[in-house]
Motif scaffolding. Structure first.
Motif, short mmCIF file in Angstrom:
data_model
loop_
_atom_site.label_atom_id
_atom_site.label_comp_id
_atom_site.label_asym_id
_atom_site.label_seq_id
_atom_site.Cartn_x
_atom_site.Cartn_y
_atom_site.Cartn_z
N VAL A 106 0.77 -1.11 -0.06
CA VAL A 106 0.07 -0.03 0.22
C VAL A 106 0.99 1.22 0.02
CG1 VAL A 106 -1.79 -1.06 1.11
CG2 VAL A 106 -0.34 -0.12 2.60
N ASN A 107 0.30 2.39 -0.37
CA ASN A 107 0.92 3.62 -0.37
C ASN A 107 1.33 3.96 1.02
OD1 ASN A 107 0.59 6.75 -0.05
ND2 ASN A 107 1.37 6.34 -2.04
N LYS A 108 2.30 4.78 1.46
CA LYS A 108 2.69 5.08 2.80
C LYS A 108 1.35 5.68 3.54
CE LYS A 108 4.85 9.33 1.74
NZ LYS A 108 6.06 10.34 1.68
N ASN A 109 0.50 6.44 3.01
CA ASN A 109 -0.28 7.21 3.39
C ASN A 109 -1.46 6.27 4.30
OD1 ASN A 109 -1.84 6.69 1.03
ND2 ASN A 109 -3.24 8.51 1.49
N VAL A 110 -1.67 4.82 3.77
CA VAL A 110 -2.68 3.87 4.18
C VAL A 110 -2.38 3.55 5.52
CG1 VAL A 110 -3.73 1.81 3.75
CG2 VAL A 110 -3.04 3.42 1.70
N ASN A 111 -3.22 3.80 6.66
CA ASN A 111 -2.89 3.32 8.01
C ASN A 111 -3.64 2.10 7.96
OD1 ASN A 111 -5.64 4.19 7.79
ND2 ASN A 111 -5.55 5.55 9.93
N ALA A 185 3.44 2.82 -9.34
CA ALA A 185 2.18 3.32 -9.31
C ALA A 185 1.69 3.29 -7.89
CB ALA A 185 1.23 2.28 -10.05
N VAL A 186 2.12 2.34 -7.23
CA VAL A 186 1.42 2.43 -5.82
C VAL A 186 2.23 3.59 -4.95
CG1 VAL A 186 1.25 1.24 -3.64
CG2 VAL A 186 0.86 -0.04 -5.65
N GLU A 187 3.42 3.77 -5.08
CA GLU A 187 4.34 4.78 -4.34
C GLU A 187 3.73 6.05 -4.75
OE1 GLU A 187 8.80 3.16 -4.40
OE2 GLU A 187 8.37 4.40 -5.92
N THR A 188 3.18 6.44 -5.85
CA THR A 188 2.86 7.65 -6.58
C THR A 188 1.43 7.96 -6.16
OG1 THR A 188 2.87 7.15 -8.63
CG2 THR A 188 4.86 8.03 -7.86
N GLY A 194 -1.67 -2.49 -4.08
CA GLY A 194 -1.33 -3.30 -5.16
C GLY A 194 -0.60 -4.74 -4.71
N TYR A 195 0.27 -5.37 -5.43
CA TYR A 195 1.05 -6.40 -4.70
C TYR A 195 2.32 -6.52 -5.78
CZ TYR A 195 -1.64 -8.24 -8.82
OH TYR A 195 -2.15 -8.55 -10.22
N ILE A 196 3.25 -7.25 -5.35
CA ILE A 196 4.84 -7.50 -5.92
C ILE A 196 5.33 -8.30 -4.93
CG2 ILE A 196 5.88 -5.57 -4.16
CD1 ILE A 196 6.57 -4.07 -6.65
N ASP A 197 6.50 -8.78 -5.75
CA ASP A 197 7.28 -9.62 -4.76
C ASP A 197 8.38 -8.85 -4.14
OD1 ASP A 197 10.36 -10.09 -7.14
OD2 ASP A 197 8.85 -8.95 -7.75
N LEU A 198 8.82 -9.35 -2.93
CA LEU A 198 9.33 -8.83 -1.94
C LEU A 198 10.53 -8.18 -2.25
CD1 LEU A 198 8.68 -8.72 1.17
CD2 LEU A 198 10.14 -10.73 1.65
N GLY A 203 12.74 1.41 0.13
CA GLY A 203 12.19 2.74 0.27
C GLY A 203 11.17 2.77 1.57
N ASP A 204 10.50 4.28 1.48
CA ASP A 204 9.78 4.63 2.46
C ASP A 204 8.44 5.01 1.89
OD1 ASP A 204 10.54 6.69 1.47
OD2 ASP A 204 11.12 7.72 3.73
N LYS A 205 7.91 4.68 0.71
CA LYS A 205 6.99 5.19 -0.20
C LYS A 205 5.92 4.11 -0.09
CE LYS A 205 9.43 8.81 -2.74
NZ LYS A 205 9.68 9.17 -4.15
N ILE A 206 6.24 3.02 0.21
CA ILE A 206 5.24 1.69 0.02
C ILE A 206 5.69 1.10 1.43
CG2 ILE A 206 4.82 1.66 -2.43
CD1 ILE A 206 6.68 -0.60 -2.39
N LYS A 207 4.57 0.18 1.89
CA LYS A 207 4.75 -0.84 2.87
C LYS A 207 4.10 -2.11 2.56
CE LYS A 207 1.12 0.91 5.71
NZ LYS A 207 0.72 1.52 6.92
#
Length: 274
Positions: A106-111, A185-188, A194-198, A203-207
């Protein structure tokens, strides 16, 4: 899925400094970082071998092998067998080269820090459209999906969504072609999932989200508590030979499996032996 785990020594490859040839690899973007790192190391040992690698999604790997334009098709599933949505590629041999953990991101803003399989399935199908319905803030969810033919998509659908269906349109739906595009896309995009391989979770824009309160880590894949993973395969037309075989043998060697492969957040084949 039954997988034959093979081992090889580096010495047989490392000593082959006179080895010549050209190897073309196509397919999985999830496996691309591994392929590029292995190619860099292999070419230092075998300077007369040329290796080129590209990635446009798993299905393009065995397709390129079938067309004769690639020697190796990188794929996030065993393309010598039928899988949901794809018929097997006749005459191709699947060689497992790594274990790939996948993560919902998820984007970093998602709590939100953890979702269940059902919550993930409801979000990616479009049934749940607001983060407040899964414990987050009052904000519309933006779903980012991989295009059809992606091995990451196949595995995420089966193992994270438990065969749930994907939505395919809408003002809060995006579709991307590669793992790199998914990360961007998820960072911005605020409120995106979304989903991705590990390997791409940096970085700090997605978690990465936990699934059923279990973190997406190599250790949790190995101990059996995290289920969203697959074997990564190299597909070849028949058994590999020459420089192609030597390259695959290098990737399967204990030196690479327990060295660069682990540093890239892939898991060695030997770690999954029972």
């Amino acid at each position: 899925m039954a997988v034959a785990l093979l081992t090889s020594s580096v010495s047989s490859v490392g000593a082959a400094s006179s080895l010549k040839g050209k190897i073309v690899v196509n397919g999985s973007s999830a496996l691309l970082p591994l392929t590029l790192q292995a190619a860099s190391e292999f070419k230092k040992l075998n300077p007369k071998v040329k290796i080129s690698a590209s990635a446009a999604g798993s299905v393009t790997g065995p397709q390129a092998v079938r067309k004769g334009i690639a020697d190796i098709g990188a794929c996030d599933w065993d393309a010598s067998m039928d899988v949901p949505g794809f018929k097997k590629f006749e005459g191709q041999v699947a060689t497992p080269i790594a274990v790939i953990p996948f993560a919902a991101i998820v984007n970093k803003n998602v709590n939100v820090s953890s979702l269940t399989n059902k919550q993930l399935a409801d979000i990616f199908s479009g049934k749940v459209t607001n983060w407040k319905d899964v414990g987050g803030s009052d904000a519309d969810i933006v779903v980012v999906n991989r295009a059809f033919g992606s091995g990451t998509r196949v595995n995420f659908q089966i193992k994270a969504l438990l065969n749930g269906e994907f939505m395919s349109k809408g003002s809060n739906y995006k579709e991307v072609k590669s793992s790199g595009d998914m990360k961007t896309a998820v960072e911005t995009t605020p409120n995106a999932i979304g989903y991705i391989d590990l390997v791409y979770v940096t970085g700090d824009k997605i978690k990465a989200l936990k699934v059923n309160d279990v973190a997406a880590t190599e250790a949790n894949v190995i101990n059996g508590t995290y289920k969203v993973w697959s074997y990564g395969y190299y597909m070849t037309k028949g058994q590999p030979t020459g420089a192609t075989k030597a390259f695959i043998d290098y990737i399967k060697s204990s030196k690479f499996q327990n060295g660069s492969l682990k540093k890239l957040k892939f898991i060695p084949l030997s770690a999954m032996k029972k």
